[in-house]
Motif scaffolding. Structure first.
Motif, PDB file in Angstrom:
ATOM      1  N   MET A   1       0.847  -1.297   0.099  1.00 15.42           N
ATOM      2  CA  MET A   1      -0.078   0.090   0.000  1.00 15.42           C
ATOM      3  C   MET A   1       0.965   1.192   0.067  1.00 15.42           C
ATOM      4  SD  MET A   1      -0.903  -0.933   3.734  1.00 15.42           S
ATOM      5  CE  MET A   1      -0.323  -2.637   3.477  1.00 15.42           C
ATOM      6  N   GLY A   2       0.343   2.304  -0.396  1.00 13.59           N
ATOM      7  CA  GLY A   2       1.006   3.606  -0.205  1.00 13.59           C
ATOM      8  C   GLY A   2       1.446   3.938   1.088  1.00 13.59           C
TER       9      GLY A   2
ATOM     10  N   ILE B   1      14.469   8.471   8.363  1.00 18.14           N
ATOM     11  CA  ILE B   1      13.449   7.880   8.894  1.00 18.14           C
ATOM     12  C   ILE B   1      13.055   6.598   8.581  1.00 18.14           C
ATOM     13  CG2 ILE B   1      10.824   8.087   8.768  1.00 18.14           C
ATOM     14  CD1 ILE B   1      11.149  11.101   7.906  1.00 18.14           C
ATOM     15  N   ARG B   2      13.630   5.919   7.356  1.00 21.21           N
ATOM     16  CA  ARG B   2      13.567   4.736   6.805  1.00 21.21           C
ATOM     17  C   ARG B   2      14.600   3.788   7.649  1.00 21.21           C
ATOM     18  NH1 ARG B   2       9.977   4.885   2.653  1.00 21.21           N
ATOM     19  NH2 ARG B   2      10.476   3.048   1.672  1.00 21.21           N
TER      20      ARG B   2
ATOM     21  N   GLY C   1       8.320  -5.553   5.550  1.00 21.82           N
ATOM     22  CA  GLY C   1       9.698  -5.012   4.473  1.00 21.82           C
ATOM     23  C   GLY C   1       9.015  -3.915   4.243  1.00 21.82           C
ATOM     24  N   MET C   2      10.470  -3.158   3.901  1.00 20.87           N
ATOM     25  CA  MET C   2      10.379  -1.865   3.222  1.00 20.87           C
ATOM     26  C   MET C   2      11.857  -1.688   2.714  1.00 20.87           C
ATOM     27  SD  MET C   2      10.362   1.774   5.177  1.00 20.87           S
ATOM     28  CE  MET C   2      11.971   1.542   5.936  1.00 20.87           C
ATOM     29  N   MET C   3      11.915  -1.069   1.465  1.00 21.07           N
ATOM     30  CA  MET C   3      12.937  -0.676   0.700  1.00 21.07           C
ATOM     31  C   MET C   3      13.722   0.448   1.274  1.00 21.07           C
ATOM     32  SD  MET C   3      13.656  -3.065  -1.759  1.00 21.07           S
ATOM     33  CE  MET C   3      14.303  -2.166  -3.060  1.00 21.07           C
TER      34      MET C   3
ATOM     35  N   ALA D   1       4.540  -1.630   3.905  1.00 20.41           N
ATOM     36  CA  ALA D   1       3.725  -0.490   3.750  1.00 20.41           C
ATOM     37  C   ALA D   1       4.477   0.792   4.097  1.00 20.41           C
ATOM     38  CB  ALA D   1       2.261  -0.350   4.870  1.00 20.41           C
ATOM     39  N   GLY D   2       5.803   0.829   3.926  1.00 19.69           N
ATOM     40  CA  GLY D   2       6.570   1.738   4.134  1.00 19.69           C
ATOM     41  C   GLY D   2       7.108   2.261   5.752  1.00 19.69           C
TER      42      GLY D   2
END
Length: 375
Positions: free
Chosen positions: A104-105, A194-195, A168-170, A149-150
């Motif tokens: 999702m965004g 932030i990531r 997960g999150m890239m 989902a970020g």
């Protein structure tokens, strides 16, 4: 100590990484050979999944994105109804899928249209909605949820851990400079600080995690090296990163970066091989649908996982790049001298109470793992 033209292929330092990412000729061939020699076995793994976009609304507006839609778009998924989700999951069961990949965004609930839909359904925010969807998936199907989902807060990650077998999150890039470029200038959620915090929080919570780099969005070789080292630093401390995706930027019609060049085959080979050399006991993944004509080459330089491949749903993030049929993927794998092997959305070494604190989820995961091993 193993060296080739002053590149140290063991215990790589930043300078060694940069040399690897610029390697040519015989040095590049030797680097590929060393990367390939690090394999533990002859298997190339994949997860049979169904890809479900819970919302196509996103607060970010990346220059390379083909996923995000405007709330005003009549075809946009504002928020997928639970009935539609379960219907799709039931269909996926017929295909033998074991992973429900929910994408999702990011921070979609900052948009008024999503807020209204959430309120209608009785949820305060996206995290509550995602939790409910994942919980229902566990209760009504045989699939294991994986949410991508970020960024999330620590408390939100803690909540979602209960109903997700992995997340997960890239990272995409640790370069702050890219925040001022066409790639990320309209995407506050792509701030690397932030990531990195999100990935670290996932480590503190012992969530089996997938992350990776996006190659070809304007980064330098030095920035690729720094990004790989940033991931390694986190994993050295927490040990929760189960796989790293090396994903190539691909041009899609209508994106802001439509006129930009895609990364070369050699640049992708260099990055994959460098990642394999740098990491121990972490799978290196390459999306096969983004490399249809060249995917076999990457099997010869360190790739050991194809990632999630769906026999049912399309790749909504890369809609113009269909996944290969599983029969075709097996032929490609066998032709390169390897065997295709199914895995779960969680790697076997993480299937224990330390990483799965929900007893029912652990029991279900252990059962599916035995089914895969006995098939």
């Amino acid at each position: 100590m193993i060296k080739e033209n002053d590149i140290n292929f063991e215990n790589l330092e930043r300078e060694d990484l940069i040399k690897c990412l610029n390697a040519q000729g015989e040095t590049l061939l030797r680097m590929m050979e060393f990367a390939n020699s690090k394999r533990d076995n002859k298997y190339i793994t994949y997860s049979k999944n169904v890809f479900i976009p819970l919302t196509e609304i996103c607060k970010n507006d990346c220059g390379y994105c083909a996923f995000k839609k405007s709330p005003e778009d009549p075809n946009a998924i504002i928020l997928m109804d639970k009935e539609k989700v379960i219907e799709t999951l039931k269909e996926a069961e017929k295909y033998g899928c074991k992973e429900a990949m929910f994408a999702m965004g990011e921070d979609a609930d900052t948009e008024e249209a999503v807020k209204i839909k959430l309120k209608e359904l009785g949820f305060k925010n996206m995290t509550e909605y995602i939790y409910d969807i994942c919980k229902t998936t566990l209760e009504e199907t045989d699939l294991l949820p994986h949410t991508n989902a970020g960024n999330f807060s620590y408390e939100d990650l803690k909540m979602l851990k209960e109903v997700n077998v992995s997340m997960g999150m890239m990272l995409e890039s640790s370069s702050k400079r890219l925040m001022d470029t066409i790639a990320h200038r309209k995407s506050p959620g792509k701030d690397p600080e932030i990531r990195i915090k999100t990935i670290e929080d996932a480590g503190k919570l012992k969530i089996p995690y997938t992350t990776g780099l996006l190659i070809g969005i304007g980064e330098t070789k030095e920035e690729i090296a720094d990004s790989l080292l940033a991931i390694k630093k986190i994993n050295d401390e927490y040990g929760h990163i189960q796989e790293i995706i090396i994903q190539n930027f691909t041009v899609s019609p209508g994106i802001e970066m439509e006129s930009y060049r895609e990364p070369s085959l050699l640049d992708m080979i260099r990055t994959v091989a460098t990642a394999q050399l740098l990491f121990d006991n972490v799978s290196i993944q390459l999306p096969p649908n983004l490399n249809n004509e060249t995917s076999q080459v990457f099997l010869l330089c360190g790739t050991d996982d194809w990632g999630g491949v769906s026999p049912l749903s399309k790749d909504y993030v890369n809609p113009s790049s269909p996944w290969p049929e599983l029969d075709e993927l097996e032929k490609l794998t066998n032709d390169a001298g390897f065997e295709l092997k199914e895995r779960l959305a969680i790697y076997k070494k993480y299937i224990n109470p330390q990483y799965i604190n929900n007893p029912k989820l652990l029991e279900k995961t252990e059962k599916l793992q035995k089914e895969i091993e006995n098939s």
